[in-house]
Design a protein around this motif. Structure first.
Motif, PDB file in Angstrom:
ATOM      1  N   LYS A   1      -6.793  -1.713   6.469  1.00 47.89           N
ATOM      2  CA  LYS A   1      -5.366  -1.885   6.730  1.00 47.89           C
ATOM      3  C   LYS A   1      -4.848  -0.671   7.491  1.00 47.89           C
ATOM      4  CE  LYS A   1      -1.242  -3.216   4.137  1.00 47.89           C
ATOM      5  NZ  LYS A   1      -0.752  -3.480   2.770  1.00 47.89           N
ATOM      6  N   VAL A   2      -4.034  -0.909   8.523  1.00 47.40           N
ATOM      7  CA  VAL A   2      -3.449   0.151   9.328  1.00 47.40           C
ATOM      8  C   VAL A   2      -1.937   0.002   9.259  1.00 47.40           C
ATOM      9  CG1 VAL A   2      -3.258   1.122  11.645  1.00 47.40           C
ATOM     10  CG2 VAL A   2      -5.439   0.180  10.866  1.00 47.40           C
TER      11      VAL A   2
ATOM     12  N   THR B   1       2.609  -3.010   9.265  1.00 44.37           N
ATOM     13  CA  THR B   1       1.225  -2.951   8.800  1.00 44.37           C
ATOM     14  C   THR B   1       0.455  -4.178   9.253  1.00 44.37           C
ATOM     15  OG1 THR B   1       1.721  -4.060   6.721  1.00 44.37           O
ATOM     16  CG2 THR B   1       1.827  -1.670   6.726  1.00 44.37           C
TER      17      THR B   1
ATOM     18  N   GLY C   1      -3.782  -5.803   8.811  1.00 44.08           N
ATOM     19  CA  GLY C   1      -5.121  -5.581   8.291  1.00 44.08           C
ATOM     20  C   GLY C   1      -5.875  -6.877   8.136  1.00 44.08           C
TER      21      GLY C   1
ATOM     22  N   GLY D   1      -4.009   4.659   7.754  1.00 50.39           N
ATOM     23  CA  GLY D   1      -4.870   3.527   7.514  1.00 50.39           C
ATOM     24  C   GLY D   1      -5.665   3.737   6.252  1.00 50.39           C
TER      25      GLY D   1
END
Length: 193
Positions: free
Chosen positions: A79-80, A85, A87, A117
């Motif tokens: 996940k970034v 967000t 991911g 992240g």
């Protein structure tokens, strides 16, 4: 020379050999794709095994819920976050009564008050066969409610089923709780099943 010769000296053999070579070239991507799918399933299965071992070590109460669950799912997620967000990841859902494995994808997106992240593992334990089947068959959506439940439960998250589901999230830092506003969707993998 006979045009239909198959001893390698006539055009008939060359024509036949050309078709065999063309068929082999056309099938090679299918074989390579099947090999990639086999390797990916093996990678997901290894992740599942290692994640469950780690969960039971870090949260021994989870083993009791696992033993009473109708099914479970384990996902490896990246996940970034940069206010927005995003991911995704892959995993497997396992029916405990039959052992049937359903390989799945997941995607997530939303808003978060953070930057950076992370890579983490998610484990779902499903109390009933109906809850488990719903997860697999209905492109299950989650996120806000699971995080909200985790937030309310505090340090005892996952100590019991909530609405038929126990939820765990593990990072390199260990078992964590989070409260971000994300939508997450889980669905069957078309390539791995």
């Amino acid at each position: 020379m006979n045009a239909r010769s198959t001893d390698g000296s006539g055009w008939g053999f060359r024509w036949w050999a050309s078709w065999v070579a063309l068929a082999a070239l056309c099938c090679a991507p299918l074989v390579a794709s099947a090999d990639r799918a086999d390797r990916k399933r093996a990678e997901i299965d290894l992740n599942e095994r290692l994640t469950l071992e780690r969960l039971f070590e870090e949260k021994p109460a989870a083993k009791g819920l696992f033993d009473n669950a109708a099914g479970y799912a384990v996902f490896d997620v990246v996940k970034v976050s940069l206010v927005v967000t995003g991911g995704g990841g892959q995993g497997v859902a396992v029916d405990r009564s039959s052992g049937e494995r359903t390989y799945m994808n997941m995607g997530t997106g939303g808003l978060n008050l953070g930057l950076g992240g992370k890579s983490y593992k998610i484990v779902f334990l499903f109390q009933t066969a109906d809850k488990f089947a719903s997860f697999i068959d209905n492109a299950w959506k989650g996120g806000v409610s699971a995080d909200a439940t985790a937030g309310r439960a505090g340090g005892d998250v996952g100590a019991d089923f909530h609405n038929g589901v126990a939820y765990y999230q593990l990072t390199d830092a260990g078992l964590i709780l989070q409260a971000d506003i994300t939508g997450t969707k889980y669905w069957r993998s078309g390539k791995l099943n």
